[in-house]
Design a protein around this motif. Sequence first.
Motif, PDB file in Angstrom:
ATOM      1  N   ALA A  14       1.397   9.452 -17.268  1.00 27.54           N
ATOM      2  CA  ALA A  14       2.276   8.320 -17.585  1.00 27.54           C
ATOM      3  C   ALA A  14       3.683   8.515 -17.036  1.00 27.54           C
ATOM      4  O   ALA A  14       4.261   7.614 -16.412  1.00 27.54           O
ATOM      5  CB  ALA A  14       2.311   8.101 -19.095  1.00 27.54           C
ATOM      6  N   ALA A  15       4.265   9.698 -17.248  1.00 22.15           N
ATOM      7  CA  ALA A  15       5.639   9.935 -16.818  1.00 22.15           C
ATOM      8  C   ALA A  15       5.755   9.883 -15.298  1.00 22.15           C
ATOM      9  O   ALA A  15       6.717   9.324 -14.746  1.00 22.15           O
ATOM     10  CB  ALA A  15       6.127  11.282 -17.353  1.00 22.15           C
ATOM     11  N   TRP A  16       4.773  10.476 -14.601  1.00 18.38           N
ATOM     12  CA  TRP A  16       4.798  10.475 -13.139  1.00 18.38           C
ATOM     13  C   TRP A  16       4.742   9.043 -12.603  1.00 18.38           C
ATOM     14  O   TRP A  16       5.531   8.666 -11.720  1.00 18.38           O
ATOM     15  CB  TRP A  16       3.623  11.295 -12.596  1.00 18.38           C
ATOM     16  N   HIS A  17       3.822   8.234 -13.126  1.00 13.76           N
ATOM     17  CA  HIS A  17       3.709   6.863 -12.634  1.00 13.76           C
ATOM     18  C   HIS A  17       4.965   6.056 -12.942  1.00 13.76           C
ATOM     19  O   HIS A  17       5.420   5.251 -12.104  1.00 13.76           O
ATOM     20  CB  HIS A  17       2.473   6.186 -13.226  1.00 13.76           C
ATOM     21  N   GLU A  18       5.540   6.244 -14.108  1.00  9.53           N
ATOM     22  CA  GLU A  18       6.772   5.524 -14.434  1.00  9.53           C
ATOM     23  C   GLU A  18       7.887   5.903 -13.469  1.00  9.53           C
ATOM     24  O   GLU A  18       8.621   5.041 -12.968  1.00  9.53           O
ATOM     25  CB  GLU A  18       7.180   5.816 -15.875  1.00  9.53           C
ATOM     26  N   ASP A  19       8.014   7.196 -13.184  1.00  9.84           N
ATOM     27  CA  ASP A  19       9.047   7.656 -12.243  1.00  9.84           C
ATOM     28  C   ASP A  19       8.820   7.074 -10.851  1.00  9.84           C
ATOM     29  O   ASP A  19       9.776   6.667 -10.166  1.00  9.84           O
ATOM     30  CB  ASP A  19       9.041   9.181 -12.162  1.00  9.84           C
ATOM     31  N   GLU A  20       7.554   7.040 -10.407  1.00  9.83           N
ATOM     32  CA  GLU A  20       7.257   6.527  -9.072  1.00  9.83           C
ATOM     33  C   GLU A  20       7.565   5.039  -8.960  1.00  9.83           C
ATOM     34  O   GLU A  20       8.091   4.574  -7.943  1.00  9.83           O
ATOM     35  CB  GLU A  20       5.788   6.788  -8.730  1.00  9.83           C
ATOM     36  N   LEU A  21       7.231   4.277  -9.976  1.00 15.50           N
ATOM     37  CA  LEU A  21       7.525   2.849  -9.966  1.00 15.50           C
ATOM     38  C   LEU A  21       9.032   2.612  -9.958  1.00 15.50           C
ATOM     39  O   LEU A  21       9.538   1.769  -9.198  1.00 15.50           O
ATOM     40  CB  LEU A  21       6.884   2.164 -11.168  1.00 15.50           C
ATOM     41  N   THR A  22       9.740   3.338 -10.792  1.00 15.02           N
ATOM     42  CA  THR A  22      11.194   3.195 -10.847  1.00 15.02           C
ATOM     43  C   THR A  22      11.814   3.536  -9.500  1.00 15.02           C
ATOM     44  O   THR A  22      12.735   2.846  -9.021  1.00 15.02           O
ATOM     45  CB  THR A  22      11.772   4.089 -11.952  1.00 15.02           C
ATOM     46  N   ALA A  23      11.315   4.603  -8.865  1.00 18.76           N
ATOM     47  CA  ALA A  23      11.831   4.999  -7.554  1.00 18.76           C
ATOM     48  C   ALA A  23      11.595   3.941  -6.497  1.00 18.76           C
ATOM     49  O   ALA A  23      12.322   3.865  -5.498  1.00 18.76           O
ATOM     50  CB  ALA A  23      11.190   6.318  -7.121  1.00 18.76           C
ATOM     51  N   SER A  24      10.577   3.096  -6.707  1.00 19.89           N
ATOM     52  CA  SER A  24      10.278   2.018  -5.758  1.00 19.89           C
ATOM     53  C   SER A  24      10.982   0.709  -6.109  1.00 19.89           C
ATOM     54  O   SER A  24      10.741  -0.311  -5.471  1.00 19.89           O
ATOM     55  CB  SER A  24       8.761   1.773  -5.706  1.00 19.89           C
ATOM     56  N   GLY A  25      11.830   0.725  -7.136  1.00 17.01           N
ATOM     57  CA  GLY A  25      12.589  -0.463  -7.485  1.00 17.01           C
ATOM     58  C   GLY A  25      11.874  -1.397  -8.436  1.00 17.01           C
ATOM     59  O   GLY A  25      12.273  -2.555  -8.585  1.00 17.01           O
ATOM     60  N   VAL A  26      10.813  -0.915  -9.103  1.00 18.36           N
ATOM     61  CA  VAL A  26      10.036  -1.722 -10.030  1.00 18.36           C
ATOM     62  C   VAL A  26      10.379  -1.322 -11.457  1.00 18.36           C
ATOM     63  O   VAL A  26      10.496  -0.127 -11.762  1.00 18.36           O
ATOM     64  CB  VAL A  26       8.525  -1.540  -9.786  1.00 18.36           C
ATOM     65  N   ARG A  27      10.515  -2.311 -12.342  1.00 21.39           N
ATOM     66  CA  ARG A  27      10.722  -2.024 -13.751  1.00 21.39           C
ATOM     67  C   ARG A  27       9.364  -1.819 -14.417  1.00 21.39           C
ATOM     68  O   ARG A  27       8.611  -2.776 -14.596  1.00 21.39           O
ATOM     69  CB  ARG A  27      11.461  -3.163 -14.441  1.00 21.39           C
ATOM     70  N   PRO A  28       9.008  -0.589 -14.800  1.00 21.26           N
ATOM     71  CA  PRO A  28       7.680  -0.346 -15.376  1.00 21.26           C
ATOM     72  C   PRO A  28       7.618  -0.761 -16.843  1.00 21.26           C
ATOM     73  O   PRO A  28       8.472  -0.387 -17.642  1.00 21.26           O
ATOM     74  CB  PRO A  28       7.493   1.163 -15.219  1.00 21.26           C
ATOM     75  N   LEU A  29       6.597  -1.532 -17.175  1.00 19.59           N
ATOM     76  CA  LEU A  29       6.301  -1.907 -18.552  1.00 19.59           C
ATOM     77  C   LEU A  29       4.920  -1.336 -18.862  1.00 19.59           C
ATOM     78  O   LEU A  29       3.930  -2.053 -18.948  1.00 19.59           O
ATOM     79  CB  LEU A  29       6.318  -3.436 -18.714  1.00 19.59           C
TER      80      LEU A  29
END
Length: 332
Positions: free
Chosen positions: A88-103
């Motif tokens: 979960a933490a890895w995917h959230e970080d990757e999405l944030t790094a790509s400019g996406v707000r993870p929900l």
Amino acid sequence: MSDSDRGARAGGAGAAGAVGPAEGALLVVGDVVTDVVARHRGPLAAGTDTVAAVRTVPGGAGANVACWAAHEGCADVRLLGRVGRDTAAWHEDELTASGVRPLLVTDPRAPTGTVICLVDSGASAERTFLTDSGASLRLAPDDWSPALLDGVARLHLSGYLFFSGPSRALVSVVLESTRARGVPVSLDPASAGFLTALGVDRFLGLCAGVDVLLPSRDEACLLTGLPDPAAAAAELSRRFPLVVTKLGGDGALIARSGSVRARVPALRAAPRDTTGAGDAFTGAFLAALLGGAGPEKAARAGCAAGAKAVERVGGRPPARDPRGGGEETRDR
């Protein structure tokens, strides 16, 4: 001005978007998975070893679309998905790094979905998927709130949501909410193999209220029973206000009201991995629509993003460099 762009401007804010940029965010509802990409050359050697270059990267059709939309200029992209505690933490970080707000909803029982992507590293870079959907298809109505549409100008559904009971129930709730708010909805059917298992009539029945359908060539032909993708796109456009059929190296078709209105050529590329090329097209297409483009111009943006995608390994665009030095490549 082309017929398809003229139609967008005459058609108001429905399937193709209103004149000028839309005020609001893109919300993607879909799958987040871990991709294990194995690039090999030539046929797999059954029963023994095949040399391959193997990488683990973030993926999922829904997540890829969101990342490409952000990469192609959409300022506010949000993603609702379900993942396991394991990553979960890895995917959230990757999405944030790509400019996406993870929900992201963390599933207490199922691990994050995993897809093994077998990619022939020859000229075609053709791929085969082995899919364990894991937590991604456990996204359910309890994970939804109409408040998620606050500030949203367009919603996109990953077709993978149609392939499990809980996520099909979620789709029904989401479409009810978007109808109540007047939010347009796009859908990528996602998988010809899973569509066959679900049943075409059942799938189409679940799609009521979708404004833009973005099938691949194979999906369009499967959904209509027609062998020619142009005929299939035209037929689908009798059911959906706007159909944009992705043809890979042959570009894209735009259909409305029972006829093909435009053919958009692909850009030249040197493919390394075709995983996520259709997601790149969809993300760039939606970003362009939100920016005020008509369907033909948006499809050109989609083709350009698809060409970028096939020259990379994995289904995501380059992540933003947090140090401000451009873009970086990330994997696990």
